[in-house]
Design a protein around this motif. Structure first.
Motif, PDB file in Angstrom:
ATOM      1  N   UNK A   1       7.645   1.426   8.801  1.00  0.00           N
ATOM      2  CA  UNK A   1       7.370   1.082   7.405  1.00  0.00           C
ATOM      3  C   UNK A   1       6.722  -0.298   7.349  1.00  0.00           C
ATOM      4  N   UNK A   2       5.782  -0.490   6.428  1.00  0.00           N
ATOM      5  CA  UNK A   2       5.076  -1.786   6.355  1.00  0.00           C
ATOM      6  C   UNK A   2       6.062  -2.902   6.024  1.00  0.00           C
ATOM      7  N   UNK A   3       5.673  -4.121   6.350  1.00  0.00           N
ATOM      8  CA  UNK A   3       6.575  -5.240   6.053  1.00  0.00           C
ATOM      9  C   UNK A   3       6.748  -5.424   4.543  1.00  0.00           C
ATOM     10  N   UNK A   4       7.943  -5.844   4.182  1.00  0.00           N
ATOM     11  CA  UNK A   4       8.205  -6.137   2.771  1.00  0.00           C
ATOM     12  C   UNK A   4       7.440  -7.389   2.346  1.00  0.00           C
ATOM     13  N   UNK A   5       7.413  -8.356   3.210  1.00  0.00           N
ATOM     14  CA  UNK A   5       6.689  -9.609   2.928  1.00  0.00           C
ATOM     15  C   UNK A   5       5.254  -9.436   3.405  1.00  0.00           C
ATOM     16  N   UNK A   6       4.293  -9.425   2.448  1.00  0.00           N
ATOM     17  CA  UNK A   6       2.898  -9.175   2.784  1.00  0.00           C
ATOM     18  C   UNK A   6       2.172 -10.418   3.286  1.00  0.00           C
ATOM     19  N   UNK A   7       2.713 -11.592   2.999  1.00  0.00           N
ATOM     20  CA  UNK A   7       1.992 -12.805   3.367  1.00  0.00           C
ATOM     21  C   UNK A   7       1.040 -13.214   2.259  1.00  0.00           C
ATOM     22  N   UNK A   8       0.050 -14.015   2.630  1.00  0.00           N
ATOM     23  CA  UNK A   8      -0.898 -14.527   1.634  1.00  0.00           C
ATOM     24  C   UNK A   8      -1.807 -13.418   1.126  1.00  0.00           C
ATOM     25  N   UNK A   9      -2.149 -12.468   2.029  1.00  0.00           N
ATOM     26  CA  UNK A   9      -3.050 -11.368   1.678  1.00  0.00           C
ATOM     27  C   UNK A   9      -2.371 -10.039   2.032  1.00  0.00           C
ATOM     28  N   UNK A  10      -2.882  -8.952   1.468  1.00  0.00           N
ATOM     29  CA  UNK A  10      -2.300  -7.649   1.781  1.00  0.00           C
ATOM     30  C   UNK A  10      -2.481  -7.296   3.267  1.00  0.00           C
ATOM     31  N   UNK A  11      -1.572  -6.490   3.735  1.00  0.00           N
ATOM     32  CA  UNK A  11      -1.633  -6.018   5.130  1.00  0.00           C
ATOM     33  C   UNK A  11      -2.796  -5.056   5.283  1.00  0.00           C
ATOM     34  N   UNK A  12      -3.607  -5.229   6.330  1.00  0.00           N
ATOM     35  CA  UNK A  12      -4.771  -4.374   6.550  1.00  0.00           C
ATOM     36  C   UNK A  12      -4.742  -3.657   7.908  1.00  0.00           C
ATOM     37  N   UNK A  13      -3.660  -3.743   8.628  1.00  0.00           N
ATOM     38  CA  UNK A  13      -3.588  -3.026   9.917  1.00  0.00           C
ATOM     39  C   UNK A  13      -2.340  -3.373  10.712  1.00  0.00           C
TER      40      UNK A  13
ATOM     41  N   UNK B   1      10.207   0.993  25.540  1.00  0.00           N
ATOM     42  CA  UNK B   1      10.563   0.428  24.237  1.00  0.00           C
ATOM     43  C   UNK B   1       9.261   0.019  23.541  1.00  0.00           C
ATOM     44  N   UNK B   2       9.301  -0.025  22.189  1.00  0.00           N
ATOM     45  CA  UNK B   2       8.102  -0.301  21.410  1.00  0.00           C
ATOM     46  C   UNK B   2       8.430  -1.324  20.308  1.00  0.00           C
ATOM     47  N   UNK B   3       7.373  -1.958  19.837  1.00  0.00           N
ATOM     48  CA  UNK B   3       7.487  -2.854  18.681  1.00  0.00           C
ATOM     49  C   UNK B   3       6.150  -2.841  17.947  1.00  0.00           C
ATOM     50  N   UNK B   4       6.169  -3.279  16.672  1.00  0.00           N
ATOM     51  CA  UNK B   4       4.968  -3.222  15.830  1.00  0.00           C
ATOM     52  C   UNK B   4       4.748  -4.591  15.181  1.00  0.00           C
ATOM     53  N   UNK B   5       3.481  -4.933  15.044  1.00  0.00           N
ATOM     54  CA  UNK B   5       3.085  -6.168  14.359  1.00  0.00           C
ATOM     55  C   UNK B   5       2.078  -5.819  13.269  1.00  0.00           C
ATOM     56  N   UNK B   6       2.238  -6.453  12.107  1.00  0.00           N
ATOM     57  CA  UNK B   6       1.292  -6.256  10.992  1.00  0.00           C
ATOM     58  C   UNK B   6       0.318  -7.432  10.932  1.00  0.00           C
ATOM     59  N   UNK B   7      -0.857  -7.144  10.373  1.00  0.00           N
ATOM     60  CA  UNK B   7      -1.848  -8.219  10.231  1.00  0.00           C
ATOM     61  C   UNK B   7      -2.459  -8.185   8.828  1.00  0.00           C
ATOM     62  N   UNK B   8      -2.886  -9.355   8.402  1.00  0.00           N
ATOM     63  CA  UNK B   8      -3.705  -9.486   7.193  1.00  0.00           C
ATOM     64  C   UNK B   8      -4.866 -10.429   7.518  1.00  0.00           C
ATOM     65  N   UNK B   9      -5.510 -10.872   6.507  1.00  0.00           N
ATOM     66  CA  UNK B   9      -6.657 -11.743   6.779  1.00  0.00           C
ATOM     67  C   UNK B   9      -6.247 -13.033   7.458  1.00  0.00           C
ATOM     68  N   UNK B  10      -5.016 -13.468   7.244  1.00  0.00           N
ATOM     69  CA  UNK B  10      -4.569 -14.732   7.835  1.00  0.00           C
ATOM     70  C   UNK B  10      -4.236 -14.573   9.316  1.00  0.00           C
ATOM     71  N   UNK B  11      -3.962 -13.354   9.753  1.00  0.00           N
ATOM     72  CA  UNK B  11      -3.646 -13.166  11.164  1.00  0.00           C
ATOM     73  C   UNK B  11      -2.538 -12.138  11.357  1.00  0.00           C
ATOM     74  N   UNK B  12      -2.025 -12.125  12.577  1.00  0.00           N
ATOM     75  CA  UNK B  12      -0.980 -11.164  12.961  1.00  0.00           C
ATOM     76  C   UNK B  12       0.370 -11.791  12.695  1.00  0.00           C
ATOM     77  N   UNK B  13       1.262 -11.000  12.078  1.00  0.00           N
ATOM     78  CA  UNK B  13       2.568 -11.508  11.694  1.00  0.00           C
ATOM     79  C   UNK B  13       3.630 -11.323  12.758  1.00  0.00           C
ATOM     80  N   UNK B  14       4.867 -11.405  12.280  1.00  0.00           N
ATOM     81  CA  UNK B  14       6.011 -11.328  13.188  1.00  0.00           C
ATOM     82  C   UNK B  14       6.145  -9.907  13.761  1.00  0.00           C
ATOM     83  N   UNK B  15       6.739  -9.850  14.934  1.00  0.00           N
ATOM     84  CA  UNK B  15       6.998  -8.540  15.558  1.00  0.00           C
ATOM     85  C   UNK B  15       8.256  -7.942  14.971  1.00  0.00           C
ATOM     86  N   UNK B  16       8.251  -6.643  14.920  1.00  0.00           N
ATOM     87  CA  UNK B  16       9.454  -5.941  14.484  1.00  0.00           C
ATOM     88  C   UNK B  16      10.497  -5.966  15.596  1.00  0.00           C
ATOM     89  N   UNK B  17      11.709  -5.546  15.252  1.00  0.00           N
ATOM     90  CA  UNK B  17      12.701  -5.333  16.300  1.00  0.00           C
ATOM     91  C   UNK B  17      12.213  -4.198  17.201  1.00  0.00           C
TER      92      UNK B  17
END
Length: 1486
Positions: free
Chosen positions: A852-864, A904-920
């Motif tokens: 599921x996408x992050x709840x906190x989108x950051x400065x810009x919406x998540x794009x990938x 094991x796997x983990x996911x990271x979200x990105x927006x225009x500002x960059x790549x965010x925190x990794x999931x558990x």
């Protein structure tokens, strides 16, 4: 020995070499203390008794301390030159120091100068003097016990003879006289493990390293195995760290198996390194100092087998860290009993997998199996139950086989066999059991009881003392006999005292003197036996046991047993012939229902002692009652295939063996056993039940007396997993944080309790200065999502959280408190971590990851999103990206996984500002396709409907099929309709179009992740629409295209078959574009049930050449098939049709089914035969040869069958014909005049048929060759005989024909016949005569029969002894023939009686022959007579002898003889002369 010194000091340069002497000194002081004690005991004991025997003995404690190896048991028999026993001798300490000390020369030299050695020498010297004084006193005792020694001598001779007659009495299991010792060595040193093993037959010895057999050929030069004179050794060359292990040596023979263990530790030098030692290797080198983590995966589950099958149980064992060649200790248990390798159990450790193979399942193998993996750091276990069902009964309705056959109370007179009753009685109560025995080493089973016994215990008698036996048991009911049980362990028929004496080995020599009581005391009669009691009583036998008398100094006592019927004083001795040695005895043949008392007397050579106190009156009968039925049975849900059954134990049950549990589906009234081996508890888990079914249970108890009644039936319980509250969630993280709220996320509990989670409850508490406060509820109403916003928090305060999951069973326990989080607003530009990572569709090379996408989108919406992957046990640095380009979707299919690897796997979200925190990171997931995994299957039905189908084999009652598109659950049913039935679900496209393109997935809840997906692409949709169109507008499928075949009467059939056609189907028959219709020429038929369409024509004419077509129509479906008949194809079919038509007309009258042929019978008769059909009484059958009818003597009648003409041998020259059932014509034996053309004509008013056989030229030659072949095959082997002319070779045939051609061969060359060598035939004998044979005639002879093919040759060897014997017989016959031909003979001329008148002259002449000329002698009344004037005797020309009496008178009457004689023989002729007077003759006439 070296346990008190650290292993790393043994070869260190600072090691004190005097330590070894100190150790020896400590041991010697122990020996001195024990020796002083024993010496004192010997002195006091000697003063008490003069008949005591001194022997070498060592107790258990001393044997543990003694470093001296065991010795063979010494003998104390004194024998003379002829090895006859003349008495006993007492051993003394010999002058040999080796015998006195038990040390080898090198060991003795090492300790010679020690104080211990000096003290020990003084001790043995004093002991020697004491021993000599003991010997003097013992001589007097030996003289007084001469009578007993004589008796012992006879007993010993008897035992030795018995041992020779019964080899089995010498057999015993392997025993380690010397066990291998553990060693600690330095690297690159050699170590040698050795042991000494006794046993008969000679044991087979195998060495193991960490329970893996050592193969010297697999590691050439590494291991060396030797076995000499019962001493076995294992030498390990140039040890390294991999050789650190536990070594086991196993000795096995037919009596059993025994193992001994030794450890080898290989170390490296530490500290100051000696230049002569190898340099140490860097890094960790062994398991020492390492903590192991053991995990058992890929486990075996509850298993079901059947008797006679083979089953393997296995688990994969993961040990971390993994050391090269390190092997843990692997143990297998059944019902908490350690298992050892045997013919029933094979154990294997492959390095990462432990396997137990049950080679031949029996019900004894049923139970709870446990795998225990032991390392230095501890152990891990895993258990599962194994059920073994009965094999199919050989007789329907027969009971199951008994189990757990054991042998108790083995004596030389009897062996008590016990067993357990089977759970399955075949539907009829068991009438009893039969016990079979088999002597070890044979395969012959003997039934021990004539009538079945109901008690599960039976004494077997009639055994041969000293022999070993195995036993088995069979159950019987009125339907038949069960299969036999598994055989018992071998047991020897002998007294326990003898068995213990044979099994024991002598203790090692320690230099100690221990007084025993084996020597007889002088003239002492033994006292009363003590504590006599009846230990077991049944209606078949009674077992008594007692204790020996308490007096000391008695010889080996034996016993007499007496019985007395209650109410009488008449005591009767039971064992009248031989007293028993053991204080235990079984009595048989007691009257059931009567009461008896028993007593025992002791006896020895001094006499028979007083009887013991009698027992209480014992009534003969079964004392053990069948147990009462168990009480209330309570079933409880356990899993979706098992139920826990509990019950109340049977009251006052004696010698209870266990319980059998049965289950029945509600309403079926069919009961099946849940266990085939009795369980001892009152609780049992019944496995293998059908999910969703309702079962009832009942229980019955079992002991040796039988099975109890069934308990009351339980209430029905549905088989489904038990419901419990869920386990706590885990992995609490913060997804977003503002000034007064935090968004939390957590992971679903690992165990949901068997029911869907209905929601979650969140608690929070404030943490002030590290001290947590009181918990507060964040939500009163449960939340369904695994994310929740906790509000009303205070900014810049620290909080902890806990989460509880709830289902229909209740709220579970809370999770562990989360980490402490600071409540402050996030201001970072990049997005927060994605959450709720889920893994689906796990296969061997791929899986699907959702999030599921992050709840906190950051400065810009998540794009990938970016996905990372690593192996579960890899370090953090091993994380790597799966996708190089960010994906916009919240799912991804990860491919190219390595099968069996855990990720094991983990996911990271990105927006225009960059790549965010990794999931558990996710939980570790192995890349393995689970057994039974299915994939989504696309189907297009007959109506063109497109559907997606998914099947799940692991469905549970609470499972649901959840369909998704692009991994979002489908809620709109306008485009897709879902249909679920049983374990299958179907998603049907209502109107397929471009809107339906996407990834469709199906997830089955309450399973182990059963899921699958299908990618419906644009290209795939196009293909499916084409197939759908074909189904909507179909063609009629054909099983076979248009074909043609001929029927009887030459009719022609055109036909085809459609796979499926409805009743509305239509067919058009077309020829050369013209539609044909039903009429005289064309007959059409259409079978709509089978789809067969046919058109039949009576015949073909030239106008029918062309193309035939069948056009089919069934609604909107059409099809057609054509057949082209032109040119040669048409002409061939037309010709065959005409032939079949003619054949049909021919067969309307009498005709030949099989035409005329010939057959040669084994009697070499030639039979002409033909098979005819459609005959009737008026039908005539005429035989012809060369156009001339063969006439018969009588009118012939005909029936349908076979006509025969037989050409056979006859004595009569006339030709006749005879008919008896078959038509048979007999002729003289076949010859050239029988050649000709034979014909048979059948005719009547319906027509006629003719069959001809040409037996001229080649036809007759082929016939005669077959006759010759039968003659040749009937010939006997060529034999040799002798005649007075020479040697004859001959053979017989069953029938001879003058046309038969034979060739005689000598030395593989055809024989040229002459006057000396001739051949001929006499009757059925073919012979070769060799006249006046010589050595040139020796060799191999053969007769060859010519049959026009390969021919047949019979041979005989006329050489060597065969020729010599034949030639000697020829010489003998030749001489006999010459003697017979030339011996003297009286050829004739003499009458038998001559009557002549007195006064007349008598003249008789006879012919004489012989060469040389015989001597002639005349006799009268056996007296020789000579020629004179009255009786003239002549012999003329050597041929004629005459006898003349000139004038006879009455004195000439008498018996006369002529005797002729030459060198070849003698012959005589007799006649009688009767002279009468005329007057007497006249008076006689008057």
């Amino acid at each position: 020995m070296s346990g008190s010194l650290p292993f790393y000091q043994k070869h260190h340069r600072h090691y004190d070499r005097g330590y070894r002497s100190k150790e020896t000194e400590s041991k010697m002081s122990q020996y001195q203390a024990s020796s002083r004690y024993i010496a004192g005991s010997s002195t006091s004991a000697t003063s008490r008794s003069r008949g005591l025997k001194v022997s070498s003995h060592s107790g258990l404690e001393e044997s543990r301390l003694s470093p001296i190896p065991k010795r063979a048991k010494p003998t104390y028999l004194a024998v003379d030159k002829e090895n006859q026993i003349i008495g006993y001798v007492v051993p003394i300490f010999r002058g040999s120091q080796e015998f006195a000390t038990g040390l080898s020369n090198t060991e003795e030299a090492r300790v010679r100068d020690t104080a211990a050695y000096m003290a020990r020498r003084d001790l043995f010297t004093s002991g020697l003097e004491m021993e000599r004084s003991e010997q003097i006193s013992r001589k007097e005792a030996m003289r007084e016990s001469a009578e007993r020694i004589s008796l012992n001598k006879r007993i010993h001779e008897h035992e030795e003879h018995f041992k020779r007659m019964n080899e089995d009495s010498l057999m015993h299991a392997p025993e380690f006289v010397i066990k291998p010792r553990s060693h600690t060595v330095w690297e690159k040193q050699c170590v040698r493990l050795h042991c000494t093993v006794s046993g008969w037959p000679d044991p087979r010895v195998v060495w193991y390293k960490n329970n893996v057999a050592i193969d010297p050929l697999a590691n050439p030069g590494k291991y060396k195995l030797e076995s000499r004179y019962s001493v076995h050794s294992l030498e390990i060359n140039r040890c390294d760290f991999d050789d650190t292990a536990q070594y086991r040596v196993s000795a096995m023979n037919s009596k059993g198996e025994l193992s001994a263990f030794a450890s080898v530790v290989v170390k490296r030098f530490k500290g100051e390194i000696d230049e002569s030692l190898p340099s140490p290797r860097q890094g960790p080198v062994s398991e020492y100092g390492i903590t192991f983590q053991t995990h058992i995966v890929d486990k075996f589950g509850v298993s079901f087998g059947r008797e006679g099958e083979t089953m393997s149980l296995g688990c994969t064992v993961i040990i971390y860290p993994a050391l090269h060649r390190y092997q843990p200790e692997v143990q297998w248990y059944r019902d908490d009993v350690l298992l050892s390798p045997s013919k029933w159990f094979h154990m294997h450790w492959s390095g990462d997998r432990a396997t137990l193979t049950l080679t031949h399942l029996n019900k004894e193998d049923e139970g709870l199996y446990t795998l225990r993996v032991i390392t230095k750091s501890g152990y891990e276990t895993y258990s599962a139950y194994v059920f073994v069902r009965d094999a199919d009964a050989e007789v329907e309705g027969a009971p199951g086989a008994p189990l757990d056959v054991r042998c108790l109370d083995a004596n030389k007179d009897y062996i008590i066999v016990t067993w357990k009753q089977p759970a399955v009685d075949g539907g009829n109560s068991i009438l009893g059991y039969f016990v079979d025995r088999c002597e070890v080493g044979t395969t012959h089973w003997i039934q021990c009881n004539d009538t079945p016994v109901k008690f599960a215990r039976f004494p077997v008698t009639g055994l041969v003392e000293g022999r070993s036996y195995i036993f088995r048991v069979r159950a019987v009911n009125k339907s038949g006999m069960s299969r036999p049980s598994r055989v018992s362990e071998p047991v020897a028929a002998m007294d326990p005292a003898d068995r213990a004496r044979m099994r024991g080995t002598s203790a090692p020599w320690t230099g100690q003197i221990i007084v025993t009581e084996e020597e007889p005391a002088e003239g002492i009669v033994p006292g009363r036996p003590r504590e006599l009691q009846v230990t077991e009583a049944t209606k078949n036998y009674v077992v008594l046991s007692w204790k020996p008398p308490g007096e000391k100094g008695l010889e080996g006592v034996m016993y007499y047993v007496e019985k007395c019927v209650s109410g009488t004083d008449s005591w009767q001795r039971v064992n009248t012939e031989i007293p028993v040695k053991s204080p235990r005895f079984a009595l048989f043949d007691l009257a059931e229902g009567k009461s008896y008392s028993f007593r025992v007397r002791c006896c020895n050579s001094a006499g028979v002692g007083e009887p013991s106190d009698p027992t209480e009156a014992t009534t003969v009968g079964d004392k053990l009652d069948i147990p009462s039925a168990p009480g209330k049975v309570i079933p409880t849900r356990n899993t979706d295939t098992s139920v826990v059954v509990s019950w109340e134990a049977s009251h006052d049950a004696k010698e209870l063996i266990g319980y059998y549990i049965e289950a029945s589906v509600e309403g079926s009234n069919v009961w099946e056993p849940c266990n085939n081996k009795p369980v001892n508890a009152t609780r049992f888990i019944c496995h293998g039940l059908m999910t969703g079914e309702k079962y009832m249970f009942r229980v019955r108890a079992v002991n040796a007396a039988g099975l109890s009644q069934f308990s009351p039936e339980s209430e029905a319980v549905e088989v489904k997993a038990a419901i419990a509250s869920p386990a706590p969630p885990y992995g609490i993280t913060v997804l977003e944080c503002v000034r007064d709220a935090m968004v939390l996320a957590w992971k679903q509990p690992t165990f949901i309790g068997g029911a869907d989670i209905t929601g979650y409850f969140v608690d929070y508490r404030e943490v002030i200065d590290g001290v947590p406060g009181k918990w507060h509820e964040a939500n009163i109403k449960a939340v369904s999502e695994r994310a929740y916003r906790v509000s009303d928090l205070k900014e810049n305060r620290k909080y902890q959280f806990q989460v509880r999951a709830a289902n229909m069973a209740g709220v579970g326990i809370p999770s562990l408190p989360s980490n402490t989080f600071l409540c402050e607003e996030w201001t970072i530009a990049v997005p927060g971590p994605p959450h709720d990572l889920q893994i689906r569709e796990v296969r061997s090379d791929s899986l699907v990851l959702l999030w599921k996408p992050p709840v906190y989108q950051g400065r810009d919406p998540v794009n990938g999103f970016y996905i990372d992957i690593k192996e579960a046990d890899a370090p953090v640095e091993a994380w790597r990206g799966v996708n190089t380009k960010a994906t916009e979707k919240a799912y991804i299919k990860i491919k190219n996984l390595k099968e069996g690897e855990t990720y094991v796997f983990r996911v990271r979200a990105q927006n225009k500002a960059g790549v965010g925190q990794t999931s558990d990171e996710t939980e570790p997931v192995p890349a393995l396709t689970k057994p039974g995994s299915k994939e989504i299957v696309v189907d297009v039905d007959d109506d063109g409907v497109i559907s997606l189908n998914f099947e799940c084999c692991d469905l549970t009652p609470d499972s649901k099929f959840v369909w998704s598109k692009n991994y979002e659950e489908i809620t709109d049913t306008s485009r897709l309709t879902v249909e679920t039935k049983g374990n299958k679900s179907k998603a049907v496209f209502n109107s397929p179009g471009e809107e339906d393109i996407g990834i469709y997935s199906c997830l089955v809840t309450h399973t182990d992740g059963a899921s699958s997906s299908y990618n419906l692409s644009e290209e795939e949709l196009k293909k499916l629409l084409e197939i759908s169109h074909d189904h909507k507008f179909p063609i009629i499928p054909l099983k076979s295209e248009l074909a043609v075949e001929l029927l009887e009467k030459g009719r022609v059939r055109f036909w085809l078959q459609a796979e499926k056609i409805s009743a509305n189907g239509k067919v058009d028959y077309v020829f050369n574009d013209n539609v044909l219709s039903q009429g005289e020429k064309y007959k059409m038929n259409f079978d709509k049930n089978t789809g067969v369409i046919e058109m039949i024509m009576e015949s073909l004419t030239p106008a029918d050449e062309g193309t035939f077509t069948f056009q089919l129509q069934d609604g909107k479906a059409t099809n057609q098939s054509s057949l082209v008949l032109i040119g040669d194809v048409f002409k061939g079919l037309q010709k065959e049709s005409e032939f079949q038509r003619k054949e049909w007309f021919r067969k309307q009258g009498p005709h030949f089914i099989e035409y005329l042929s010939y057959e040669v019978t084994p009697e070499c008769c030639v039979v002409l035969k033909c098979k005819v059909g459609n005959m009737k009484k008026e039908t005539s059958a005429l035989w012809y040869k060369d156009g001339r009818e063969i006439k018969a003597d009588e009118h012939l009648g005909f029936t349908e069958g076979v006509l025969k003409l037989e050409i056979a041998q006859r004595d009569s020259p006339a030709d006749t014909a005879d008919f008896t059932g078959d038509l048979i014509w007999r002729r003289l034996k076949i010859s050239k005049k029988d050649a000709g053309v034979y014909e048979v004509v059948l005719k009547d008013d319906r027509g006629k048929d003719t069959s001809t056989l040409n037996l001229t030229d080649q036809g007759f030659k082929d016939l005669m060759n077959e006759v010759f072949s039968f003659i040749a095959n009937s010939s006997t082997p060529l034999k040799i005989t002798s005649t007075d002319e020479g040697i004859r070779l001959y053979t017989f045939v069953s029938y001879y024909n003058d046309l038969l051609q034979v060739t005689w061969h000598h030395k593989d060359s055809a024989i040229a016949f002459s006057d000396r060598i001739k051949s001929g035939v006499v009757g059925e004998q073919l012979w070769l005569q060799i006249t006046e044979p010589t050595e040139k005639d020796m060799g191999k002879y053969a007769i060859e029969f010519n049959d026009g093919k390969g021919g047949l040759r019979r041979t005989v060897e006329l050489s060597g002894q065969a020729f010599d014997d034949a030639f000697a017989e020829f010489q003998r016959l030749k001489a006999a023939a010459v003697a017979e031909r030339n011996r003297a003979r009286v050829a004739g001329g003499l009458p038998d009686v001559v009557t002549i008148q007195e006064g007349k002259a008598l003249n008789l002449t006879c012919n004489i022959s012989g060469d040389p000329v015989p001597e002639v002698t005349w006799l009268k009344n056996d007296r020789e007579i000579t020629s004179d004037d009255h009786c003239i005797l002549k012999f003329e020309s050597g041929k004629f002898a005459s006898f003349t009496i000139t004038a006879v008178n009455t004195s000439d009457s008498g018996k006369y003889s002529i005797l002729v004689k030459n060198k070849y023989g003698t012959e005589s002729g007799d006649f009688t002369v009767s002279v009468f007077i005329p007057e007497e003759a006249g008076s006689k006439k008057k």
